[in-house]
Design a protein around this motif. Structure first.
Motif, PDB file in Angstrom:
ATOM      1  N   ASN A 205       7.442  -1.327 -68.633  1.00 23.73           N
ATOM      2  CA  ASN A 205       7.431  -2.699 -69.154  1.00 23.73           C
ATOM      3  C   ASN A 205       6.516  -2.770 -70.375  1.00 23.73           C
ATOM      4  OD1 ASN A 205       4.660  -3.065 -68.102  1.00 23.73           O
ATOM      5  ND2 ASN A 205       5.688  -3.045 -66.106  1.00 23.73           N
ATOM      6  N   LEU A 206       6.484  -3.917 -71.010  1.00 24.64           N
ATOM      7  CA  LEU A 206       5.704  -4.065 -72.238  1.00 24.64           C
ATOM      8  C   LEU A 206       4.208  -3.981 -71.987  1.00 24.64           C
ATOM      9  CD1 LEU A 206       7.723  -6.865 -74.070  1.00 24.64           C
ATOM     10  CD2 LEU A 206       7.857  -4.391 -74.373  1.00 24.64           C
ATOM     11  N   GLN A 207       3.755  -4.407 -70.820  1.00 24.55           N
ATOM     12  CA  GLN A 207       2.336  -4.306 -70.502  1.00 24.55           C
ATOM     13  C   GLN A 207       1.901  -2.845 -70.461  1.00 24.55           C
ATOM     14  OE1 GLN A 207      -0.141  -6.386 -70.406  1.00 24.55           O
ATOM     15  NE2 GLN A 207      -1.566  -4.762 -69.787  1.00 24.55           N
ATOM     16  N   GLU A 208       2.733  -1.985 -69.877  1.00 23.83           N
ATOM     17  CA  GLU A 208       2.387  -0.566 -69.835  1.00 23.83           C
ATOM     18  C   GLU A 208       2.429   0.045 -71.236  1.00 23.83           C
ATOM     19  OE1 GLU A 208       3.439   0.759 -65.275  1.00 23.83           O
ATOM     20  OE2 GLU A 208       4.789   1.401 -66.880  1.00 23.83           O
ATOM     21  N   VAL A 209       3.361  -0.383 -72.062  1.00 22.48           N
ATOM     22  CA  VAL A 209       3.386   0.079 -73.450  1.00 22.48           C
ATOM     23  C   VAL A 209       2.090  -0.307 -74.139  1.00 22.48           C
ATOM     24  CG1 VAL A 209       4.500  -0.175 -75.704  1.00 22.48           C
ATOM     25  CG2 VAL A 209       5.906  -0.008 -73.634  1.00 22.48           C
ATOM     26  N   ARG A 210       1.654  -1.533 -73.922  1.00 22.34           N
ATOM     27  CA  ARG A 210       0.406  -2.024 -74.516  1.00 22.34           C
ATOM     28  C   ARG A 210      -0.788  -1.185 -74.050  1.00 22.34           C
ATOM     29  NH1 ARG A 210       1.275  -6.763 -73.121  1.00 22.34           N
ATOM     30  NH2 ARG A 210       2.430  -7.366 -75.008  1.00 22.34           N
ATOM     31  N   GLU A 211      -0.800  -0.815 -72.779  1.00 18.48           N
ATOM     32  CA  GLU A 211      -1.904  -0.021 -72.244  1.00 18.48           C
ATOM     33  C   GLU A 211      -1.931   1.373 -72.859  1.00 18.48           C
ATOM     34  OE1 GLU A 211      -2.112   0.012 -67.959  1.00 18.48           O
ATOM     35  OE2 GLU A 211      -1.469  -2.084 -67.861  1.00 18.48           O
ATOM     36  N   VAL A 212      -0.766   1.945 -73.093  1.00 19.91           N
ATOM     37  CA  VAL A 212      -0.710   3.254 -73.752  1.00 19.91           C
ATOM     38  C   VAL A 212      -1.257   3.146 -75.163  1.00 19.91           C
ATOM     39  CG1 VAL A 212       0.785   5.093 -74.612  1.00 19.91           C
ATOM     40  CG2 VAL A 212       1.247   4.057 -72.384  1.00 19.91           C
ATOM     41  N   LEU A 213      -0.838   2.120 -75.891  1.00 18.52           N
ATOM     42  CA  LEU A 213      -1.300   1.928 -77.265  1.00 18.52           C
ATOM     43  C   LEU A 213      -2.806   1.716 -77.319  1.00 18.52           C
ATOM     44  CD1 LEU A 213       1.559  -0.399 -78.586  1.00 18.52           C
ATOM     45  CD2 LEU A 213       1.239   2.040 -79.070  1.00 18.52           C
ATOM     46  N   GLU A 214      -3.353   1.006 -76.365  1.00 19.94           N
ATOM     47  CA  GLU A 214      -4.796   0.752 -76.326  1.00 19.94           C
ATOM     48  C   GLU A 214      -5.585   2.017 -75.996  1.00 19.94           C
ATOM     49  OE1 GLU A 214      -5.071  -2.335 -73.451  1.00 19.94           O
ATOM     50  OE2 GLU A 214      -4.489  -3.936 -74.862  1.00 19.94           O
ATOM     51  N   THR A 215      -4.970   2.919 -75.210  1.00 12.79           N
ATOM     52  CA  THR A 215      -5.652   4.146 -74.806  1.00 12.79           C
ATOM     53  C   THR A 215      -5.515   5.228 -75.866  1.00 12.79           C
ATOM     54  OG1 THR A 215      -5.167   3.624 -72.486  1.00 12.79           O
ATOM     55  CG2 THR A 215      -5.869   5.877 -72.985  1.00 12.79           C
ATOM     56  N   GLY A 216      -4.313   5.439 -76.357  1.00 15.21           N
ATOM     57  CA  GLY A 216      -4.069   6.403 -77.431  1.00 15.21           C
ATOM     58  C   GLY A 216      -4.187   7.849 -76.982  1.00 15.21           C
ATOM     59  N   GLY A 217      -4.167   8.746 -77.972  1.00 14.86           N
ATOM     60  CA  GLY A 217      -4.331  10.160 -77.691  1.00 14.86           C
ATOM     61  C   GLY A 217      -3.119  10.834 -77.089  1.00 14.86           C
ATOM     62  N   ILE A 218      -1.942  10.300 -77.356  1.00 19.52           N
ATOM     63  CA  ILE A 218      -0.700  10.879 -76.827  1.00 19.52           C
ATOM     64  C   ILE A 218       0.263  11.112 -77.995  1.00 19.52           C
ATOM     65  CG2 ILE A 218      -1.002   9.911 -74.537  1.00 19.52           C
ATOM     66  CD1 ILE A 218       1.537   8.300 -76.763  1.00 19.52           C
ATOM     67  N   GLN A 219       1.416  11.705 -77.705  1.00 17.62           N
ATOM     68  CA  GLN A 219       2.387  11.976 -78.767  1.00 17.62           C
ATOM     69  C   GLN A 219       3.671  11.160 -78.646  1.00 17.62           C
ATOM     70  OE1 GLN A 219       0.575  14.686 -77.366  1.00 17.62           O
ATOM     71  NE2 GLN A 219      -0.654  14.515 -79.233  1.00 17.62           N
ATOM     72  N   ARG A 220       4.055  10.800 -77.424  1.00 15.68           N
ATOM     73  CA  ARG A 220       5.341  10.127 -77.256  1.00 15.68           C
ATOM     74  C   ARG A 220       5.271   9.120 -76.112  1.00 15.68           C
ATOM     75  NH1 ARG A 220      10.475  13.940 -76.421  1.00 15.68           N
ATOM     76  NH2 ARG A 220       9.578  14.768 -78.377  1.00 15.68           N
ATOM     77  N   ILE A 221       5.956   8.007 -76.310  1.00 16.40           N
ATOM     78  CA  ILE A 221       6.061   6.981 -75.267  1.00 16.40           C
ATOM     79  C   ILE A 221       7.517   6.913 -74.814  1.00 16.40           C
ATOM     80  CG2 ILE A 221       5.840   4.524 -74.734  1.00 16.40           C
ATOM     81  CD1 ILE A 221       3.636   4.357 -76.834  1.00 16.40           C
ATOM     82  N   MET A 222       7.718   7.007 -73.515  1.00 16.02           N
ATOM     83  CA  MET A 222       9.062   6.855 -72.952  1.00 16.02           C
ATOM     84  C   MET A 222       9.261   5.425 -72.489  1.00 16.02           C
ATOM     85  SD  MET A 222      10.812   8.561 -69.554  1.00 16.02           S
ATOM     86  CE  MET A 222      10.924  10.224 -70.196  1.00 16.02           C
ATOM     87  N   LEU A 223      10.383   4.861 -72.860  1.00 17.19           N
ATOM     88  CA  LEU A 223      10.772   3.527 -72.405  1.00 17.19           C
ATOM     89  C   LEU A 223      11.820   3.723 -71.325  1.00 17.19           C
ATOM     90  CD1 LEU A 223      11.161   1.881 -75.941  1.00 17.19           C
ATOM     91  CD2 LEU A 223       9.072   2.142 -74.560  1.00 17.19           C
ATOM     92  N   ASP A 224      11.434   3.493 -70.086  1.00 19.79           N
ATOM     93  CA  ASP A 224      12.291   3.837 -68.960  1.00 19.79           C
ATOM     94  C   ASP A 224      13.021   2.628 -68.401  1.00 19.79           C
ATOM     95  OD1 ASP A 224      13.270   5.780 -67.015  1.00 19.79           O
ATOM     96  OD2 ASP A 224      12.062   4.673 -65.563  1.00 19.79           O
ATOM     97  N   ASN A 225      14.343   2.707 -68.387  1.00 23.70           N
ATOM     98  CA  ASN A 225      15.180   1.661 -67.784  1.00 23.70           C
ATOM     99  C   ASN A 225      14.893   0.269 -68.338  1.00 23.70           C
ATOM    100  OD1 ASN A 225      17.006   2.823 -65.674  1.00 23.70           O
ATOM    101  ND2 ASN A 225      15.065   3.664 -64.928  1.00 23.70           N
ATOM    102  N   MET A 226      14.640   0.207 -69.621  1.00 24.68           N
ATOM    103  CA  MET A 226      14.392  -1.090 -70.250  1.00 24.68           C
ATOM    104  C   MET A 226      15.685  -1.667 -70.806  1.00 24.68           C
ATOM    105  SD  MET A 226      10.813  -0.813 -72.356  1.00 24.68           S
ATOM    106  CE  MET A 226       9.280  -0.303 -71.557  1.00 24.68           C
ATOM    107  N   ALA A 227      15.824  -2.979 -70.717  1.00 25.30           N
ATOM    108  CA  ALA A 227      16.952  -3.661 -71.332  1.00 25.30           C
ATOM    109  C   ALA A 227      16.777  -3.607 -72.851  1.00 25.30           C
ATOM    110  CB  ALA A 227      17.012  -5.109 -70.864  1.00 25.30           C
TER     111      ALA A 227
END
Length: 286
Positions: A205-227
């Motif tokens: 969900n978007l909240q988890e996307v936001r948490e990844v962006l706030e944490t950082g230090g990764i290379q790729r974000i997967m959007l799973d089963n999103m409309a």
């Protein structure tokens, strides 16, 4: 260019295991019915429409069974084929041809089915900029060949196994106590072990996307089963800071709309677990 996991050793080891499984202490049908010095020939008949895959592998198999078999390749890996086409011919000891037959067909039928389905999905997203990826949803001990077939069909390989990339999926996140906890623990682990592995994080969900962006230090974000609407919003939030991969239940009917959301990658497990094998046979001829 051949994928790096395809080495002379890896291909040879696969063929040796597969032949041992099939032959055991001998191909007694051929040994009993066919004279040891009998020479013959056979041709690979295509009995469906699609993308041919496994031709190069077939040559390795024939040579592993009998180095004196003569293989003439008529259609290369990646060729568009139709019913009635002949992919290759093989000449030599009849017993050897019969011993190699089933392994050649098992590999080529499945690989061609994967390449065909991969190509059909790749065509659906052509021009969007999104790349089609496979997954680890593969047949045990046959992953190398299935991923090779994806490449032949025009797709791209995701990580090969658990060891060459970190993917923090929903269960990892839940077990770790959250997005931030999973990422920071992974970063610490990689630093301690001296490993330089890319990190991908699955979000639901978007909240988890936001948490990844706030944490950082990764290379790729997967959007799973999103409309699509949520996916577009997520891509907007990420704003090119990280690679974006869409995944989860993507079909022929939905893949174009997913690609239009602006993602970099689309992973489809069905490429290797729900395809239909291409009908191919090996027939003797005079």
């Amino acid at each position: 260019m051949r994928p790096t996991y395809l080495t002379e050793n890896s291909i040879g080891e696969f063929i040796a295991r597969a032949l041992a499984e099939d032959i055991g202490d001998g191909d007694h049908s051929s040994l009993a019915a066919i004279p040891a010095d009998a020479q013959n020939q056979a041709r690979l008949l295509i009995k469906g429409d699609g993308i041919l895959a496994g031709v190069e592998l077939a040559t390795y198999i024939f040579k592993a069974v009998d180095p004196e078999l003569q293989v003439e390749i008529l259609l290369q890996d990646g060729a568009q084929v139709k019913y009635g086409d002949i992919g290759l011919t093989v000449k030599g000891k009849a017993q050897s041809i019969l011993t190699a037959e089933r392994l050649v067909l098992n590999c080529m039928q499945r690989m061609s089915g994967i390449a065909t389905y991969t190509n059909s999905l790749q065509q659906l997203i052509a021009g969007t900029g999104a790349k089609l990826l496979d997954t680890r949803k593969t047949t045990p001990n046959f992953r190398m060949m299935e991923k090779w077939a994806v490449v032949i069909g025009g797709g791209h390989n995701h990580r090969f196994g658990l060891y060459d990339m970190v993917m923090l999926k929903d269960n990892h996140v839940d077990y770790a106590g959250g997005i931030r906890e999973a990422i920071t623990a992974t970063q610490r682990y990689l630093q301690e072990k001296g490993k330089n592995l890319h990190i991908e994080v699955e979000t639901r969900n978007l909240q988890e996307v936001r948490e990844v962006l706030e944490t950082g230090g990764i290379q790729r974000i997967m959007l799973d089963n999103m409309a699509p609407d949520m996916m577009r919003e997520a891509v907007k939030m990420i704003a090119g800071r990280y690679e974006v991969e869409a995944s989860g239940g993507i079909t022929e009917k939905t893949i174009r709309a997913v690609a239009a959301c602006g993602v970099d990658y689309i992973s489809v497990g069905a490429l290797t677990h729900s395809m239909k094998s291409l009908d191919i046979s090996l027939k003797a001829y005079k």
